[in-house]
Design a protein around this motif. Structure first.
Motif, mmCIF file in Angstrom:
data_model
loop_
_atom_site.group_PDB
_atom_site.id
_atom_site.type_symbol
_atom_site.label_atom_id
_atom_site.label_comp_id
_atom_site.label_asym_id
_atom_site.label_seq_id
_atom_site.Cartn_x
_atom_site.Cartn_y
_atom_site.Cartn_z
ATOM 1 N N ILE A 50 -4.293 15.239 7.199
ATOM 2 C CA ILE A 50 -3.226 14.242 7.275
ATOM 3 C C ILE A 50 -3.750 12.823 7.396
ATOM 4 C CG2 ILE A 50 -1.576 15.899 8.207
ATOM 5 C CD1 ILE A 50 -2.050 14.701 10.973
ATOM 6 N N ASP A 51 -4.922 12.651 8.000
ATOM 7 C CA ASP A 51 -5.445 11.303 8.256
ATOM 8 C C ASP A 51 -6.778 11.059 7.556
ATOM 9 O OD1 ASP A 51 -6.715 13.215 9.848
ATOM 10 O OD2 ASP A 51 -7.200 11.774 11.417
ATOM 11 N N ILE A 52 -7.120 11.887 6.595
ATOM 12 C CA ILE A 52 -8.434 11.818 5.973
ATOM 13 C C ILE A 52 -8.353 11.161 4.594
ATOM 14 C CG2 ILE A 52 -10.420 13.117 5.153
ATOM 15 C CD1 ILE A 52 -10.054 13.171 8.176
ATOM 16 N N THR A 53 -9.137 10.108 4.419
ATOM 17 C CA THR A 53 -9.297 9.464 3.121
ATOM 18 C C THR A 53 -10.570 9.977 2.476
ATOM 19 O OG1 THR A 53 -8.136 7.440 3.757
ATOM 20 C CG2 THR A 53 -9.715 7.262 1.954
ATOM 21 N N ARG A 54 -10.493 10.323 1.205
ATOM 22 C CA ARG A 54 -11.663 10.825 0.485
ATOM 23 C C ARG A 54 -12.001 9.911 -0.684
ATOM 24 N NH1 ARG A 54 -13.291 15.921 2.048
ATOM 25 N NH2 ARG A 54 -11.905 16.825 3.613
ATOM 26 N N ASN A 55 -13.256 9.969 -1.083
ATOM 27 C CA ASN A 55 -13.734 9.167 -2.206
ATOM 28 C C ASN A 55 -13.635 9.981 -3.479
ATOM 29 O OD1 ASN A 55 -15.766 8.158 -4.192
ATOM 30 N ND2 ASN A 55 -16.077 6.602 -2.637
ATOM 31 N N VAL A 56 -12.861 9.501 -4.420
ATOM 32 C CA VAL A 56 -12.686 10.169 -5.708
ATOM 33 C C VAL A 56 -12.992 9.163 -6.810
ATOM 34 C CG1 VAL A 56 -11.074 11.329 -7.243
ATOM 35 C CG2 VAL A 56 -10.921 11.715 -4.782
ATOM 36 N N ALA A 57 -14.028 9.448 -7.568
ATOM 37 C CA ALA A 57 -14.438 8.566 -8.662
ATOM 38 C C ALA A 57 -14.630 7.135 -8.181
ATOM 39 C CB ALA A 57 -13.418 8.617 -9.800
ATOM 40 N N GLY A 58 -15.178 6.998 -6.972
ATOM 41 C CA GLY A 58 -15.466 5.681 -6.431
ATOM 42 C C GLY A 58 -14.282 4.977 -5.810
ATOM 43 N N GLN A 59 -13.153 5.671 -5.709
ATOM 44 C CA GLN A 59 -11.952 5.066 -5.124
ATOM 45 C C GLN A 59 -11.442 5.902 -3.956
ATOM 46 O OE1 GLN A 59 -8.884 3.558 -7.881
ATOM 47 N NE2 GLN A 59 -10.166 4.326 -9.549
ATOM 48 N N SER A 60 -10.708 5.246 -3.066
ATOM 49 C CA SER A 60 -10.098 5.949 -1.938
ATOM 50 C C SER A 60 -8.880 6.732 -2.418
ATOM 51 C CB SER A 60 -9.679 4.949 -0.862
ATOM 52 O OG SER A 60 -10.810 4.307 -0.314
ATOM 53 N N ALA A 61 -8.792 7.982 -1.975
ATOM 54 C CA ALA A 61 -7.665 8.833 -2.360
ATOM 55 C C ALA A 61 -7.326 9.750 -1.203
ATOM 56 C CB ALA A 61 -7.994 9.639 -3.611
ATOM 57 N N GLY A 62 -6.103 10.259 -1.227
ATOM 58 C CA GLY A 62 -5.674 11.183 -0.188
ATOM 59 C C GLY A 62 -4.976 10.500 0.962
ATOM 60 N N ARG A 63 -4.867 11.196 2.087
ATOM 61 C CA ARG A 63 -4.078 10.857 3.277
ATOM 62 C C ARG A 63 -2.618 11.188 3.013
ATOM 63 N NH1 ARG A 63 -4.987 7.424 8.116
ATOM 64 N NH2 ARG A 63 -2.756 6.988 7.933
ATOM 65 N N ALA A 64 -1.998 11.764 4.015
ATOM 66 C CA ALA A 64 -0.633 12.259 3.847
ATOM 67 C C ALA A 64 0.364 11.163 3.542
ATOM 68 C CB ALA A 64 -0.207 13.024 5.105
ATOM 69 N N ASP A 65 0.179 9.972 4.134
ATOM 70 C CA ASP A 65 1.164 8.914 3.912
ATOM 71 C C ASP A 65 1.091 8.356 2.497
ATOM 72 O OD1 ASP A 65 -1.318 7.965 4.696
ATOM 73 O OD2 ASP A 65 -0.556 6.593 6.226
ATOM 74 N N TYR A 66 -0.078 8.384 1.873
ATOM 75 C CA TYR A 66 -0.183 7.966 0.473
ATOM 76 C C TYR A 66 0.335 9.054 -0.457
ATOM 77 C CZ TYR A 66 -2.961 3.969 1.993
ATOM 78 O OH TYR A 66 -3.375 2.798 2.597
ATOM 79 N N ALA A 282 -3.972 21.565 -8.557
ATOM 80 C CA ALA A 282 -4.194 20.128 -8.356
ATOM 81 C C ALA A 282 -5.185 19.864 -7.229
ATOM 82 C CB ALA A 282 -2.870 19.415 -8.084
ATOM 83 N N TYR A 283 -6.444 20.197 -7.498
ATOM 84 C CA TYR A 283 -7.525 19.900 -6.562
ATOM 85 C C TYR A 283 -7.181 20.340 -5.134
ATOM 86 C CZ TYR A 283 -9.882 17.272 -10.238
ATOM 87 O OH TYR A 283 -10.526 16.916 -11.395
ATOM 88 N N SER A 284 -7.332 19.426 -4.157
ATOM 89 C CA SER A 284 -7.154 19.809 -2.756
ATOM 90 C C SER A 284 -7.075 18.574 -1.871
ATOM 91 C CB SER A 284 -8.345 20.679 -2.295
ATOM 92 O OG SER A 284 -9.563 19.974 -2.464
ATOM 93 N N TYR A 285 -6.792 18.804 -0.575
ATOM 94 C CA TYR A 285 -6.844 17.781 0.480
ATOM 95 C C TYR A 285 -5.873 16.620 0.261
ATOM 96 C CZ TYR A 285 -11.251 20.227 1.422
ATOM 97 O OH TYR A 285 -12.200 21.175 1.667
ATOM 98 N N GLY A 286 -4.856 16.828 -0.574
ATOM 99 C CA GLY A 286 -3.909 15.745 -0.815
ATOM 100 C C GLY A 286 -4.435 14.666 -1.738
ATOM 101 N N THR A 287 -5.573 14.908 -2.388
ATOM 102 C CA THR A 287 -6.116 13.918 -3.314
ATOM 103 C C THR A 287 -5.431 13.978 -4.679
ATOM 104 O OG1 THR A 287 -7.865 15.447 -4.018
ATOM 105 C CG2 THR A 287 -8.378 13.929 -2.208
ATOM 106 N N ALA A 288 -4.569 14.970 -4.880
ATOM 107 C CA ALA A 288 -3.845 15.091 -6.141
ATOM 108 C C ALA A 288 -2.624 15.982 -5.935
ATOM 109 C CB ALA A 288 -4.742 15.673 -7.235
ATOM 110 N N PHE A 289 -1.721 15.908 -6.895
ATOM 111 C CA PHE A 289 -0.581 16.834 -6.919
ATOM 112 C C PHE A 289 -0.255 17.126 -8.372
ATOM 113 C CE2 PHE A 289 1.245 12.617 -7.123
ATOM 114 C CZ PHE A 289 2.303 12.724 -8.016
#
Length: 529
Positions: A50-66, A282-289
Motif C-alpha cells: 500500500i505504501d511502496i513505490t517501485r522503480n519501473v523503467a527508471g520511473q516511480s510506479a505503484g503505491r495504492a493511492d496512485y 498485469a505484473y504485480s505490486y500495484g505497478t500495473a492493472f
C-alpha cells in the motif's frame, strides 16, 4: 460464446512495462442500442504494497493511492465498469499493512470499490480462519474488530476437507444494464505445497479446469453467457507473443462460453488470446492493472468483442487519491515506531535477485544469519522467501521485514549427508529450478545430469567432504520444514526444534555488526549448463 465468431488475433509482441498491449477481436458493426460496452479493470498480486513505490523503467510506479487514481480515471470513461482482482492481494505485504493483519489493504480495496475477487496462495498464509476473517469480518487480538471486505470473493476449487462444501461461492453474477456477467474464481491447486501446512489445514484444492467447467455449467443453466474467470494461476508470454503456463492449459480445457481469463501468481505482463479466450495478467505490486473492454450483444447476452490493455501506474501521470492516502498515513502512524528503528548498516546493495538460479549475496546473508542464530552446521533458505533487496546505508527494521515478511520460525533438525543430498536434488523436483541459499557448506551441481544425480560435490567450509552416513545439524524455516516447495525430505529430520523467527535472526545479524557485507563466494557452483 458463438463458435461462428473468428478467433481473436494473438498479440504479436510482449512490450516493455509501461506501454499498452492489445489483443482484440474482429470489428463488429455497432447498431444503436444493440451492444453494451463493459469495462473490467483487473489487479493481481498486490501483496499489501500500500505504501511502496517501485522503480519501473527508471520511473516511480505503484503505491495504492496512485493505483486508485488510475482506476478512477478509467472508471470515469465507462459507467459500466467492474473492478476485479485475481488473488494475492494480501500476504508478503509491506509492514504498514502486515503488522495490522493486512486490514489496511482490505480497507483500501473497499474504498476503491472492488466488485469481486478470488483467492491467491498468500491469502492462506495465516490460515483459513484468518483469511475468512479478512473477507467476512471479525475480531483479532492485535487489531480488534474489523468489518471485512464489502465485495464478494469466489473460489470454485477450494472445499472443506470434511464436508466437501465450497468455503466460498464458486461464482457470482454481476448484472450490468440488464446483462448478466458470471465471474468464476479459482486458485493455484498446488497452494498446499507453497504455504506452511497450517495455512491450508482443513481445506482441499481441486482441479482448476474441472471446477471452472462445473461452475460454467451452472451459469449456463441460469442463462448466463458472458463469463469471466479470475484465476490465481501463472502464465508467461515471450517476446514473440507465444504464451505458456498453467493458464494456457486451462484455457484450452475450459468451456467455450468463457471469454476472458485473468491470470496471476508469477507477476508477468501478458495480453494474448488462446482458444478464443482473452488471457491477461498485469505484473504485480500495484505497478500495473489490466483494462479489459467487452462488447456484449444485448439480444444474445454474449460477448462478441474483447480487447485488453496493460497499464503501468507511473506516478508522474496522476495525483494520488486523497482518501487512500489518508488510509495509508493512518496505518503508517500506527506502525512507525517499529518499522523506523535503525538496526544496522549495509555497505553495499544486497540483492537476492539471482537466488532462483544460483548463489546470491542476500541469500548468503540470510543463510549466515540462520546458522549464527542457531549454531547449526548448515542452513538452507528457499529463494522464494527473499522478497526484497537491502539498500546500502542505514537499514531499518521495516526494510528487513520487507525482505522476510512471512514471520517464519526457524527450525533446527538433524539430517544425514545422504538426506542433505536428497534435499539439494529436490530443487528440481517440481519442474522449476529454485536454488537453495546455503551457509556452512559448498555444493557443486552438474546440470547435464538427470534430476536425482546432479549433486556431484558437497563440502564443508574447511573443504571436508560431507559424509553420506554422518549426521549434521541444519536450520531451515518452518515452511521448508513442513515439506513446502517439494522439500519433503525435511519431514524426516530428527530432533526438530523451533527457535526464533527468521526476521529476528536477520535483525540480530545486522545489530551485531558495524556494517553487513557479502560477496559471491562459490558456495553454489553449476557446471555443464
Amino acid at each position: 460464446m458463438k463458435k461462428t465468431l473468428s478467433a481473436l488475433a494473438l498479440s504479436l509482441a510482449l512490450t516493455p512495462m509501461g506501454t499498452a498491449v492489445h489483443a482484440e477481436g474482429n470489428s463488429i458493426e455497432k447498431q444503436n442500442g444493440q451492444f453494451l460496452d463493459v469495462q473490467l479493470l483487473g489487479v493481481n498480486d498486490f501483496h499489501g504494497q500500500i505504501d511502496i513505490t517501485r522503480n519501473v523503467a527508471g520511473q516511480s510506479a505503484g503505491r495504492a493511492d496512485y493505483l486508485a487514481s488510475y482506476i478512477k480515471q478509467r472508471e470515469a470513461e465507462n459507467e459500466n465498469t467492474l473492478l476485479v482482482h485475481a488473488g494475492d492481494m494480501v500476504g508478503a505485504s509491506s509492514p504498514t499493512s502486515a503488522l495490522l493483519q493486512d486490514e489496511p489493504t482490505v480497507e483500501i480495496m473497499n474504498e476503491m470499490g472492488f466488485d469481486v475477487g478470488t483467492l491467491g496462495n498468500h491469502e492462506f498464509d495465516e490460515g483459513v480462519d484468518e483469511m475468512m476473517r479478512l473477507i467476512n469480518g471479525g475480531t483479532h487480538a492485535k487489531t480488534g474488530e474489523f468489518e471485512g471486505a464489502n465485495f464478494p470473493y469466489v473460489a470454485a476449487n477450494v472445499v472443506d476437507k470434511e464436508t466437501k462444501e465450497h468455503i466460498l461461492p464458486p461464482y457470482t453474477i454481476k448484472k450490468v444494464k440488464g446483462v448478466n456477467i458470471g465471474f468464476i474464481g479459482v486458485v493455484f491447486s498446488d497452494t498446499p505445497d507453497i504455504v506452511i501446512p497450517s495455512g491450508t489445514a482443513g481445506v482441499e484444492f481441486t482441479d482448476e479446469a474441472e471446477a471452472i467447467n462445473k461452475a460454467a455449467k451452472e451459469l449456463k443453466k441460469k442463462g448466463v453467457k458472458a463469463m469471466v474467470v479470475l484465476a490465481h494461476n501463472p502464465i508467461d508470454q515471450a517476446s514473440t507473443g507465444e504464451v505458456s503456463g498453467e493458464l494456457v492449459d486451462m484455457a484450452n480445457s475450459v468451456d467455450d462460453e468463457i471469454d476472458v481469463m485473468f491470470g496471476a501468481h508469477n507477476h508477468r505482463n501478458v495480453n494474448a488470446v488462446v482458444d478464443n479466450k482473452l488471457l491477461v495478467q498485469a505484473y504485480s505490486y500495484g505497478t500495473a492493472f489490466a483494462d479489459v473492454d467487452l462488447k456484449i450483444d444485448r439480444r444474445t447476452k454474449d460477448i462478441v468483442e474483447k480487447k485488453a490493455e496493460v497499464v503501468t501506474t507511473f506516478q508522474s501521470a496522476v495525483t494520488p487519491d486523497v482518501k487512500i492516502t489518508e488510509i495509508i498515513n493512518r496505518a503508517e502512524e500506527q506502525v512507525a515506531p517499529i518499522i523506523n528503528e535503525v538496526v544496522g548498516n549495509a555497505d553495499k546493495l544486497l540483492s537476492g535477485t539471482d537466488a532462483y538460479s544460483g548463489e546470491s549475496e542476500l541469500g548468503n546473508v540470510i543463510a549466515d544469519s540462520m546458522t549464527e542464530q542457531t549454531g547449526t552446521d548448515f542452513a538452507f533458505m528457499n529463494p522464494g522467501g527473499i522478497r526484497d533487496v537491502i539498500n546500502p546505508g542505514e537499514v531499518t527494521w521495516g526494510e528487513l521485514f520487507n525482505v522476510q515478511p512471512f514471520g517464519n520460525d526457524l527450525v533446527t533438525m538433524t539430517l544425514t549427508g545422504a538426506q542433505i543430498k536428497e534435499l539439494f536434488e529436490s530443487q528440481w523436483s517440481t519442474g522449476r529450478e529454485k536454488m537453495l541459499q546455503i551457509s556452512g557448506l559448498k555444493a557443486t551441481f552438474d546440470m547435464s545430469k538427470p534430476v536425482g544425480q546432479r549433486t556431484v560435490s558437497m563440502v564443508k567450509e574447511d573443504g571436508t567432504p560431507v559424509d553420506a552416513g554422518a549426521e549434521y545439524t541444519v536450520t531451515v524455516n518452518n515452511f521448508m520444514a513442513g515439506g513446502g516447495d517439494g522439500y519433503t525430505v525435511l519431514l524426516e529430520g530428527k530432533n526438530q526444534t523451533i527457535t526464533v523467527t527468521d526476521l529476528d535472526a536477520l535483525v540480530n545479524y545486522f545489530k551485531s555488526r558495524d556494517a553487513v557485507t557479502a560477496e559471491i563466494e562459490g558456495r553454489i557452483v553449476k557446471i555443464n549448463q
